[in-house]
Design an enzyme around this catalytic site. Structure first.
Site, PDB file in Angstrom:
ATOM      1  N   HIS A 172      -2.016  -5.569   1.626  1.00 32.67           N
ATOM      2  CA  HIS A 172      -3.317  -6.236   1.499  1.00 32.67           C
ATOM      3  C   HIS A 172      -3.098  -7.694   1.142  1.00 32.67           C
ATOM      4  CE1 HIS A 172      -7.452  -7.012   0.177  1.00 32.67           C
ATOM      5  NE2 HIS A 172      -6.932  -7.592  -0.889  1.00 32.67           N
ATOM      6  N   PHE A 199     -15.575   3.906   6.981  1.00 25.49           N
ATOM      7  CA  PHE A 199     -14.215   4.294   6.593  1.00 25.49           C
ATOM      8  C   PHE A 199     -13.991   4.261   5.084  1.00 25.49           C
ATOM      9  CE2 PHE A 199     -14.163  -0.248   7.775  1.00 25.49           C
ATOM     10  CZ  PHE A 199     -13.670  -0.826   6.603  1.00 25.49           C
ATOM     11  N   LYS A 222       0.820  -1.220   0.000  1.00 24.80           N
ATOM     12  CA  LYS A 222       0.000   0.000   0.000  1.00 24.80           C
ATOM     13  C   LYS A 222       0.854   1.272   0.000  1.00 24.80           C
ATOM     14  CE  LYS A 222      -3.888  -2.314   2.270  1.00 24.80           C
ATOM     15  NZ  LYS A 222      -4.921  -2.216   3.320  1.00 24.80           N
ATOM     16  N   ARG A 262       2.666  -6.589   8.849  1.00 24.67           N
ATOM     17  CA  ARG A 262       2.010  -5.387   9.380  1.00 24.67           C
ATOM     18  C   ARG A 262       2.657  -4.944  10.695  1.00 24.67           C
ATOM     19  NH1 ARG A 262      -3.989  -7.225   7.480  1.00 24.67           N
ATOM     20  NH2 ARG A 262      -4.081  -6.005   5.552  1.00 24.67           N
ATOM     21  N   TYR A 322     -12.703  -1.489  -3.945  1.00 20.78           N
ATOM     22  CA  TYR A 322     -13.196  -1.639  -2.563  1.00 20.78           C
ATOM     23  C   TYR A 322     -14.717  -1.553  -2.468  1.00 20.78           C
ATOM     24  CZ  TYR A 322      -8.484  -1.624  -0.651  1.00 20.78           C
ATOM     25  OH  TYR A 322      -7.193  -1.960  -0.328  1.00 20.78           O
ATOM     26  N   GLU A 362      -9.794  -9.987  -7.299  1.00 16.41           N
ATOM     27  CA  GLU A 362      -8.846  -8.884  -7.065  1.00 16.41           C
ATOM     28  C   GLU A 362      -7.642  -8.977  -8.011  1.00 16.41           C
ATOM     29  OE1 GLU A 362     -10.084  -8.530  -2.344  1.00 16.41           O
ATOM     30  OE2 GLU A 362      -8.068  -9.205  -2.880  1.00 16.41           O
ATOM     31  N   THR A 407      -5.393  -6.922  10.634  1.00 17.32           N
ATOM     32  CA  THR A 407      -5.665  -5.658   9.933  1.00 17.32           C
ATOM     33  C   THR A 407      -5.131  -4.466  10.726  1.00 17.32           C
ATOM     34  OG1 THR A 407      -7.674  -6.633   9.023  1.00 17.32           O
ATOM     35  CG2 THR A 407      -7.517  -4.236   8.948  1.00 17.32           C
ATOM     36  N   ARG A 414      -2.283 -14.586   4.724  1.00 14.45           N
ATOM     37  CA  ARG A 414      -2.968 -13.825   5.780  1.00 14.45           C
ATOM     38  C   ARG A 414      -2.203 -13.940   7.096  1.00 14.45           C
ATOM     39  NH1 ARG A 414      -7.382 -10.557   4.577  1.00 14.45           N
ATOM     40  NH2 ARG A 414      -8.562 -11.283   6.385  1.00 14.45           N
ATOM     41  N   ASN A 469      -1.981   0.324   6.601  1.00 13.64           N
ATOM     42  CA  ASN A 469      -1.501  -0.935   7.193  1.00 13.64           C
ATOM     43  C   ASN A 469      -0.611  -1.748   6.248  1.00 13.64           C
ATOM     44  OD1 ASN A 469      -3.514  -1.858   5.528  1.00 13.64           O
ATOM     45  ND2 ASN A 469      -4.603  -3.031   7.088  1.00 13.64           N
TER      46      ASN A 469
END
Ligand code: CMP
Length: 138
Positions: free
Chosen positions: A116, A58, A10, A103, A50, A127, A92, A86, A113
């Protein structure tokens, strides 16, 4: 799309020069890169990506943030890719992420964060398809 997952490094992590360290961590954790690109989402593209979160409070901040700077999008391959990735990236909210997760190491907040990871095979396919054509992956 079993054994494949989708990731984005990100804007915060790109801005803070963490691309190399994060790719190294992904690679040394057994993931193979099947496709990768440095790109930037427009506001409209971020809204589309998204869409699933469009009713969340948010959403606006998320879209604004994810279109604020360059990202790295990639398709990764490994047995049990979605779940293992993950685990590698952690919770998250980086404050809740386990020691050694991406993270925990590189994220600054729940919105910024760092990375993804798709939450299911079905979403990995959707995605990944947003950024890559099939012929780029196989
Ligand atoms: P990710 O799971 O990659 O995709 C959805 C993103 O929405 C998530 O990362 C967070 O960056 C963001 N997000 C989720 N929950 C919140 C929240 N409560 N406040 C702000 N951002 C959030």
């Amino acid at each position: 799309m079993t054994n494949l997952t989708f990731t984005m490094i990100k804007p915060d992590a790109v801005e803070n020069s963490h691309i190399g360290a994060i790719l190294n961590k992904i690679n040394s954790s057994g993931f193979e890169f099947k496709a990768m690109k440095l790109t930037k989402l427009s506001r409209e593209e971020a809204e589309k990506f998204y869409e699933i979160h469009s009713e969340r409070p948010f959403f606006n901040d998320l879209v604004k943030y994810m279109s604020s700077g360059p990202i790295v999008a990639a398709i990764l391959k490994k047995e049990n890719a979605v779940n293992d990735f993950r685990k590698l990236i952690g919770s998250t909210n980086p404050a809740e992420a386990e020691e050694g997760t991406i993270r925990k190491m590189f994220a600054t907040s729940i919105s910024a964060n760092a990375i993804h990871g798709s939450d299911s095979d079905a979403n990995a396919k959707i995605e990944g398809g947003f950024f890559f054509q099939n012929h780029e992956i196989f």
